[in-house]
Design a protein around this motif. Structure first.
Motif, PDB file in Angstrom:
ATOM      1  N   GLY A   3       0.798  -1.224   0.000  1.00  0.00           N
ATOM      2  CA  GLY A   3       0.000   0.000   0.000  1.00  0.00           C
ATOM      3  C   GLY A   3       0.830   1.273   0.000  1.00  0.00           C
ATOM      4  O   GLY A   3       0.327   2.332   0.304  1.00  0.00           O
ATOM      5  N   THR A   4       2.112   1.169  -0.354  1.00  0.00           N
ATOM      6  CA  THR A   4       2.935   2.377  -0.397  1.00  0.00           C
ATOM      7  C   THR A   4       2.320   3.363  -1.380  1.00  0.00           C
ATOM      8  O   THR A   4       2.042   3.023  -2.528  1.00  0.00           O
ATOM      9  N   PRO A   5       2.051   4.590  -0.922  1.00  0.00           N
ATOM     10  CA  PRO A   5       1.323   5.518  -1.772  1.00  0.00           C
ATOM     11  C   PRO A   5       2.134   5.933  -2.986  1.00  0.00           C
ATOM     12  O   PRO A   5       3.358   5.982  -2.943  1.00  0.00           O
ATOM     13  N   THR A   6       1.432   6.267  -4.048  1.00  0.00           N
ATOM     14  CA  THR A   6       2.103   6.650  -5.275  1.00  0.00           C
ATOM     15  C   THR A   6       2.238   8.165  -5.377  1.00  0.00           C
ATOM     16  O   THR A   6       2.879   8.655  -6.277  1.00  0.00           O
ATOM     17  N   LEU A  56      -8.126   8.854   9.802  1.00  0.00           N
ATOM     18  CA  LEU A  56      -7.452   8.137   8.706  1.00  0.00           C
ATOM     19  C   LEU A  56      -7.915   6.681   8.667  1.00  0.00           C
ATOM     20  O   LEU A  56      -8.149   6.114   7.606  1.00  0.00           O
ATOM     21  N   VAL A  57      -8.058   6.101   9.858  1.00  0.00           N
ATOM     22  CA  VAL A  57      -8.514   4.703   9.930  1.00  0.00           C
ATOM     23  C   VAL A  57      -9.924   4.597   9.353  1.00  0.00           C
ATOM     24  O   VAL A  57     -10.241   3.668   8.604  1.00  0.00           O
ATOM     25  N   THR A 113      -6.372   5.508   2.759  1.00  0.00           N
ATOM     26  CA  THR A 113      -7.185   6.729   2.890  1.00  0.00           C
ATOM     27  C   THR A 113      -6.442   7.920   2.294  1.00  0.00           C
ATOM     28  O   THR A 113      -7.018   8.705   1.514  1.00  0.00           O
ATOM     29  N   LEU A 114      -5.158   8.036   2.637  1.00  0.00           N
ATOM     30  CA  LEU A 114      -4.370   9.167   2.117  1.00  0.00           C
ATOM     31  C   LEU A 114      -4.334   9.117   0.589  1.00  0.00           C
ATOM     32  O   LEU A 114      -4.504  10.136  -0.085  1.00  0.00           O
ATOM     33  N   GLY A 118      -5.878  11.461  -2.718  1.00  0.00           N
ATOM     34  CA  GLY A 118      -4.819  12.036  -3.548  1.00  0.00           C
ATOM     35  C   GLY A 118      -3.870  12.940  -2.785  1.00  0.00           C
ATOM     36  O   GLY A 118      -3.303  13.887  -3.358  1.00  0.00           O
ATOM     37  N   LEU A 119      -3.679  12.653  -1.513  1.00  0.00           N
ATOM     38  CA  LEU A 119      -2.859  13.559  -0.702  1.00  0.00           C
ATOM     39  C   LEU A 119      -1.370  13.307  -0.963  1.00  0.00           C
ATOM     40  O   LEU A 119      -0.924  12.158  -1.053  1.00  0.00           O
ATOM     41  N   ASP A 120      -0.622  14.397  -1.046  1.00  0.00           N
ATOM     42  CA  ASP A 120       0.818  14.311  -1.306  1.00  0.00           C
ATOM     43  C   ASP A 120       1.631  14.398  -0.024  1.00  0.00           C
ATOM     44  O   ASP A 120       2.818  14.043  -0.024  1.00  0.00           O
TER      45      ASP A 120
END
Ligand code: F6P
Length: 373
Positions: A3-6, A56-57, A113-114, A118-120
């Motif tokens: 799940g590492t964000p992109t 966030l959860v 969730t982040l 689309g949160l950076d």
């Protein structure tokens, strides 16, 4: 970790803000400064996470526009809500058949969730507990910028946290007021203030109010010394004594007084009750009537003093400037009167306590304040 964000690239267009841990005066001032700087200066989209890491959860994320943060500079609390019981890496999901708490790591859910919004980057406004909760996100490659808050003033790396000055002012006002009733009744008044394991609030409010005795966790007390001191004041016809006592104060060779223990909370111990122990001991040993006042949550509530509003605004502004300059995983700090930043991991699992050679302790001793040692 899966799940590492992109979206944790250097191009920042959308940011999230959360407030974690116990609330304190100035949180709204930081939210306002962050949001307005982000929108007006950098054209970012800003999102608020509700109730700290719990938001966030549970995927509770809201828009934050300049309208949402208008008029909140002077308001206590946090418009986003907060939570000091949710650590995503150790999320409480219920009890087993023996009544023991069960914990699950829900970091990936939070990263989801982040990503879904689309949160950076995430701005974490919190004390050492909340900053520790951000560590797994940082490890997973998600950019987090911390803004240190707490009335306890115990975050390592910064000389001061916002909220502290308001709490110290509230405690000072209470100690000032206690003088008249102590004088009238020739009593010892023990006033218990917050601060967890750090004595900053008791020290500052004790000095500011001219308290006769200041008890802090960093200087264990000997109750005989306190008794001798308050008795000597009775004999010198002062007829009363004021004791500013940190909730974490402890006797030489003894333990802190624990009010309750919550194993589901990241910081499981809640301190409280030491003032009653001290007042009872003084009354029993000296015969001087002794009373207690536990200030409690009024220290965390209400409008921030001017200096906290200023500090909060500086921190909020600096956090966005840091982020937009390409910084990753930093905590904003105030050191030697100037804004700066340190690695976010620097503050984790540490507490900034009153040092032995603190100049305020020396000044207080010089004017014959008793520290019970
Ligand atoms: O860290 C802030 C603080 O107010 C401490 O001074 C106090 O010991 C603790 O939080 C109380 O926590 P709670 O809000 O869980 O009772």
């Amino acid at each position: 970790m899966a799940g590492t964000p992109t979206r944790s690239s250097s191009k920042i267009t959308r940011i999230g803000i959360l407030t974690g841990g116990g609330d304190c005066p100035g949180l709204n001032a930081v939210i306002r400064a962050l949001t307005k700087t982000a929108i007006y200066k950098h054209g970012l989209l800003v999102f608020g996470i509700e109730d700290g890491f719990l938001g966030l959860v549970e995927n509770r994320v809201c828009d934050l526009t300049s309208l949402h943060v208008s008029g909140i500079l002077t308001r206590g609390g946090t418009i986003l809500g907060t939570n000091n019981r949710c650590d995503p890496a150790r999320y409480y999901t219920g009890d087993d058949e023996h009544g023991n708490p069960i914990f699950t790591d829900v970091t990936d859910r939070c990263l989801g969730t982040l990503d879904s919004h689309g949160l950076d980057a995430l701005i974490v406004i919190g004390g050492d507990g909340s900053i520790s909760c951000a560590a797994p996100f940082v490890e997973a490659g998600f950019n987090c910028i911390a803004v240190p808050k707490t009335i306890d003033n115990d975050v390592v790396g910064t000389d001061i946290t916002f909220g502290f000055l308001t709490a110290a002012a509230t405690a000072t006002d209470a100690l000032d007021r206690l003088h008249s009733t102590a004088m009238s009744h020739h009593r010892v008044m023990v006033c218990e203030v917050m601060g967890r394991n750090a004595g900053w609030i008791a020290l500052h409010a004790g000095v500011a109010s001219g308290s006769d005795v200041i008890l802090i966790p960093e200087i264990p007390y000997d109750v005989d010394r306190i008794c001798q001191f308050v008795q000597s004041r009775m004999h010198r016809s002062r007829g009363f004594s004021i004791i500013a006592c940190a909730e974490g104060a402890r006797p030489v060779g003894g333990e802190q007084v624990v009010a309750h223990f919550d194993p589901t909370s990241p910081q499981a111990v809640r301190l409280g009750g030491v003032s009653q122990c001290i007042a009872s001991e003084i009354q029993t040993r000296t015969g001087i009537e002794s009373r207690t006042t536990v200030l409690g949550y009024i220290q965390r509530s209400g409008t921030p003093v001017a200096d906290d509003r200023v500090l909060a605004t500086q921190f909020g502004y600096h956090a966005i400037e840091l982020l937009m300059s390409g910084a990753r995983d930093r905590m904003v700090v105030m050191r030697d009167g100037g804004l700066g930043d340190v690695d976010i991991r620097f503050a984790i699992d540490k507490q900034r306590l009153v040092p032995d050679d603190d100049p305020l302790v020396a000044a207080a001793r010089a004017v014959k304040t008793c520290f019970g040692d």
